[in-house]
Scaffold this motif. Sequence first.
Motif, PDB file in Angstrom:
ATOM      1  N   GLU A  57       0.845  -1.211   0.000  1.00 36.78           N
ATOM      2  CA  GLU A  57       0.000   0.000   0.000  1.00 36.78           C
ATOM      3  C   GLU A  57       0.876   1.256   0.000  1.00 36.78           C
ATOM      4  OE1 GLU A  57      -3.082  -0.306  -0.471  1.00 36.78           O
ATOM      5  OE2 GLU A  57      -3.622  -2.313   0.209  1.00 36.78           O
ATOM      6  N   ASP A  58       1.879   1.250  -0.882  1.00 35.98           N
ATOM      7  CA  ASP A  58       2.865   2.338  -0.904  1.00 35.98           C
ATOM      8  C   ASP A  58       3.012   2.890  -2.315  1.00 35.98           C
ATOM      9  OD1 ASP A  58       4.921   4.092  -0.465  1.00 35.98           O
ATOM     10  OD2 ASP A  58       6.456   2.546  -0.145  1.00 35.98           O
ATOM     11  N   PRO A  59       2.147   3.800  -2.744  1.00 37.15           N
ATOM     12  CA  PRO A  59       2.251   4.356  -4.093  1.00 37.15           C
ATOM     13  C   PRO A  59       3.588   5.027  -4.379  1.00 37.15           C
ATOM     14  CG  PRO A  59       0.152   4.956  -3.080  1.00 37.15           C
ATOM     15  CD  PRO A  59       0.988   4.335  -2.005  1.00 37.15           C
ATOM     16  N   SER A  60       4.212   5.626  -3.355  1.00 30.33           N
ATOM     17  CA  SER A  60       5.468   6.345  -3.578  1.00 30.33           C
ATOM     18  C   SER A  60       6.572   5.431  -4.101  1.00 30.33           C
ATOM     19  CB  SER A  60       5.928   7.023  -2.287  1.00 30.33           C
ATOM     20  OG  SER A  60       6.247   6.059  -1.293  1.00 30.33           O
ATOM     21  N   ALA A  61       6.469   4.121  -3.802  1.00 29.42           N
ATOM     22  CA  ALA A  61       7.469   3.172  -4.279  1.00 29.42           C
ATOM     23  C   ALA A  61       7.309   2.867  -5.763  1.00 29.42           C
ATOM     24  CB  ALA A  61       7.383   1.877  -3.479  1.00 29.42           C
ATOM     25  N   PHE A  62       6.155   3.204  -6.316  1.00 30.56           N
ATOM     26  CA  PHE A  62       5.872   2.881  -7.708  1.00 30.56           C
ATOM     27  C   PHE A  62       5.851   4.102  -8.625  1.00 30.56           C
ATOM     28  CE2 PHE A  62       2.418   2.190 -10.938  1.00 30.56           C
ATOM     29  CZ  PHE A  62       3.169   1.404 -11.795  1.00 30.56           C
ATOM     30  N   LEU A  63       5.499   5.263  -8.096  1.00 30.65           N
ATOM     31  CA  LEU A  63       5.256   6.423  -8.948  1.00 30.65           C
ATOM     32  C   LEU A  63       6.451   6.816  -9.826  1.00 30.65           C
ATOM     33  CD1 LEU A  63       3.011   8.791  -6.809  1.00 30.65           C
ATOM     34  CD2 LEU A  63       2.358   7.192  -8.610  1.00 30.65           C
ATOM     35  N   PRO A  64       7.696   6.810  -9.337  1.00 25.91           N
ATOM     36  CA  PRO A  64       8.801   7.181 -10.239  1.00 25.91           C
ATOM     37  C   PRO A  64       8.891   6.277 -11.469  1.00 25.91           C
ATOM     38  CG  PRO A  64       9.524   7.249  -7.962  1.00 25.91           C
ATOM     39  CD  PRO A  64       8.176   6.597  -7.949  1.00 25.91           C
ATOM     40  N   THR A  65       8.709   4.985 -11.269  1.00 24.37           N
ATOM     41  CA  THR A  65       8.723   4.056 -12.403  1.00 24.37           C
ATOM     42  C   THR A  65       7.528   4.299 -13.310  1.00 24.37           C
ATOM     43  OG1 THR A  65       9.835   2.380 -11.066  1.00 24.37           O
ATOM     44  CG2 THR A  65       8.733   1.619 -13.063  1.00 24.37           C
ATOM     45  N   PHE A  66       6.374   4.533 -12.713  1.00 20.48           N
ATOM     46  CA  PHE A  66       5.171   4.755 -13.503  1.00 20.48           C
ATOM     47  C   PHE A  66       5.268   6.040 -14.327  1.00 20.48           C
ATOM     48  CE2 PHE A  66       0.372   5.585 -13.534  1.00 20.48           C
ATOM     49  CZ  PHE A  66       0.194   4.809 -14.654  1.00 20.48           C
ATOM     50  N   GLU A  67       5.902   7.044 -13.792  1.00 19.37           N
ATOM     51  CA  GLU A  67       6.109   8.274 -14.567  1.00 19.37           C
ATOM     52  C   GLU A  67       6.903   7.979 -15.839  1.00 19.37           C
ATOM     53  OE1 GLU A  67       6.087  12.158 -11.747  1.00 19.37           O
ATOM     54  OE2 GLU A  67       7.771  10.790 -11.391  1.00 19.37           O
ATOM     55  N   GLU A  68       7.895   7.098 -15.724  1.00 14.26           N
ATOM     56  CA  GLU A  68       8.685   6.735 -16.892  1.00 14.26           C
ATOM     57  C   GLU A  68       7.852   5.936 -17.893  1.00 14.26           C
ATOM     58  OE1 GLU A  68      12.055   7.401 -17.950  1.00 14.26           O
ATOM     59  OE2 GLU A  68      11.345   9.012 -16.640  1.00 14.26           O
ATOM     60  N   VAL A  69       6.988   5.038 -17.375  1.00 17.31           N
ATOM     61  CA  VAL A  69       6.113   4.276 -18.268  1.00 17.31           C
ATOM     62  C   VAL A  69       5.211   5.224 -19.059  1.00 17.31           C
ATOM     63  CG1 VAL A  69       4.188   2.640 -18.366  1.00 17.31           C
ATOM     64  CG2 VAL A  69       6.124   2.179 -16.858  1.00 17.31           C
ATOM     65  N   VAL A  70       4.593   6.169 -18.368  1.00 21.42           N
ATOM     66  CA  VAL A  70       3.695   7.115 -19.032  1.00 21.42           C
ATOM     67  C   VAL A  70       4.459   7.979 -20.036  1.00 21.42           C
ATOM     68  CG1 VAL A  70       2.178   9.103 -18.678  1.00 21.42           C
ATOM     69  CG2 VAL A  70       2.007   7.120 -17.161  1.00 21.42           C
ATOM     70  N   ARG A  71       5.671   8.387 -19.659  1.00 27.09           N
ATOM     71  CA  ARG A  71       6.474   9.200 -20.577  1.00 27.09           C
ATOM     72  C   ARG A  71       6.740   8.440 -21.871  1.00 27.09           C
ATOM     73  NH1 ARG A  71      11.503   9.466 -22.225  1.00 27.09           N
ATOM     74  NH2 ARG A  71      12.247   7.867 -20.753  1.00 27.09           N
ATOM     75  N   LEU A  72       7.116   7.163 -21.758  1.00 27.09           N
ATOM     76  CA  LEU A  72       7.400   6.363 -22.943  1.00 27.09           C
ATOM     77  C   LEU A  72       6.142   6.099 -23.766  1.00 27.09           C
ATOM     78  CD1 LEU A  72       9.942   3.763 -21.516  1.00 27.09           C
ATOM     79  CD2 LEU A  72      10.439   5.728 -22.982  1.00 27.09           C
ATOM     80  N   LYS A  73       5.012   5.871 -23.107  1.00 21.71           N
ATOM     81  CA  LYS A  73       3.774   5.623 -23.850  1.00 21.71           C
ATOM     82  C   LYS A  73       3.273   6.889 -24.539  1.00 21.71           C
ATOM     83  CE  LYS A  73       2.040   2.257 -24.195  1.00 21.71           C
ATOM     84  NZ  LYS A  73       2.271   1.129 -25.147  1.00 21.71           N
ATOM     85  N   ARG A  74       3.496   8.042 -23.927  1.00 16.40           N
ATOM     86  CA  ARG A  74       3.175   9.298 -24.621  1.00 16.40           C
ATOM     87  C   ARG A  74       4.046   9.454 -25.869  1.00 16.40           C
ATOM     88  NH1 ARG A  74       3.074  13.308 -19.311  1.00 16.40           N
ATOM     89  NH2 ARG A  74       0.906  12.910 -18.666  1.00 16.40           N
TER      90      ARG A  74
END
Length: 490
Positions: free
Chosen positions: A117-134
């Motif tokens: 239940e720790d979004p902060s552990a995932f958000l940096p990676t997810f930002e990169e995923v979204v950047r690449l998908k954009r």
Amino acid sequence: MSAYQDLTAHLRETAALEKIAQRLSWDQETVMPRGAADDRAEETGALEAILHARRTDPRISDWLVRAEARNETEARVLDMVARDYNRAMRIPARLAAEIARLTSLSQGIWADARAAEDPSAFLPTFEEVVRLKREEAQALSDGRDPYDALLEAYEPGTSAKDIGKVFDRMRPRLVDLCDRVAGSSVKPAALDHTFPEQAQMRLSRICASAFGYDWTRGRMDIAVHPFSTGSGNDVRITTRVVERDPFNNIYSTIHETGHACYEQAIDPAYNFTPLGAGVSMGVHESQSRIYENQLGRSRAFTGWLYQRMTEMFGDFGVSDADAFFATVNRVAPGYIRTEADELHYNLHIMMRFDLERDLISGKLEVTDLEEAWNTRFKADFGLTVDKPSHGFLQDVHWPVGLFGYFPTYALGNLYAGCLMKAIRGAVPDLDGALAEGHTAPATDWLRENLQRHGGLRPPVETITTACGTAPDETALLDYLEEKFSAIYKL
């Protein structure tokens, strides 16, 4: 060899490598050691680089110019190859490999963050995923809505605008029906019992077999998020177990069996060709949703299932088959999409559709996603999200970059409504068979009229040919109205 033969030989080897990639993904989500995540990311990226090189091989362009189709099947293959080639050529090799590597890594990071239940552990990676998908969306868009470019990978021939119009027509009737059900004096009981894991798994195998899953060409395992993978002669399913909620296991299994049976039923002559898999995710979801809901949650089939549950678990607190049918179809707003009843399910999809469009356009940033999710969820479902795993961390789709996938679930429901109407017209004694646990009258009809054709026709044409009429939302909404009006005495 002719240009067409040269092309199909190349496609066959590419398809074989794609199946290897699918096995790597299956392994990662089922039995791979946790410590292997970094290695698997590198393996996935390396394999994707090879696949991208094959998909953009300049010889494909030459073969397409010289190849001559001798029949409908070959013409469809050439059309699909041209579409996929043009798409692949727009994506830089570097980007394709990086997306594959990062989304493989992201999956494990998401699973750990979800469990903690720790979004902060995932958000940096997810930002990169979204950047690449954009970046991918922009590369593919060619002046179109970038989201449409991603949607095209899952449901060719549609657009966000088209889907938005469908959702706008569906929402009022869904919301009205939900409100009337909520106001009913009928309150089906929820299960309140413990159902041991091993017994659940035995029952889920019985259910998969009842729907025609071929175990000689498949297997079932446990995964965090149930899925089906593969085509041809190796089509695998996964499920999950919650000891206080056997429906999670049973209906996840039936859902994935629908996907798997579609793949197993495709004409063997299409294996290792562009026609050898389901034509779109919307059509694929029509199979999983019709197996799970219109068939699996019908009064006739749940009567059979009630007897199997009683044999397996003894007295589990439900008095008879009628009460069990109501419990299976109990309507209540909830946090989890995969556990949602048939009325609320599409509202989950509509919310995700709006949010992911905003993410891809840049209107919404990853750092603001949790708040946007929670606000929208409160407005749509009347519930305050209590933890991230009940909110924006619940689904695997965004962590692995599947933007554009979610709306196909709702399209699948729409298609399933149309298909079930056609089946009812073709199989007058369907309920009698389902009451005995015999799904073949329905599944054989689906196999003959839709599944065996694989990718032979575009998605809407696939449904239109099977049903005899073009798909729309009316059949689904009428089915829901009739079913839940009877259960809740509206």
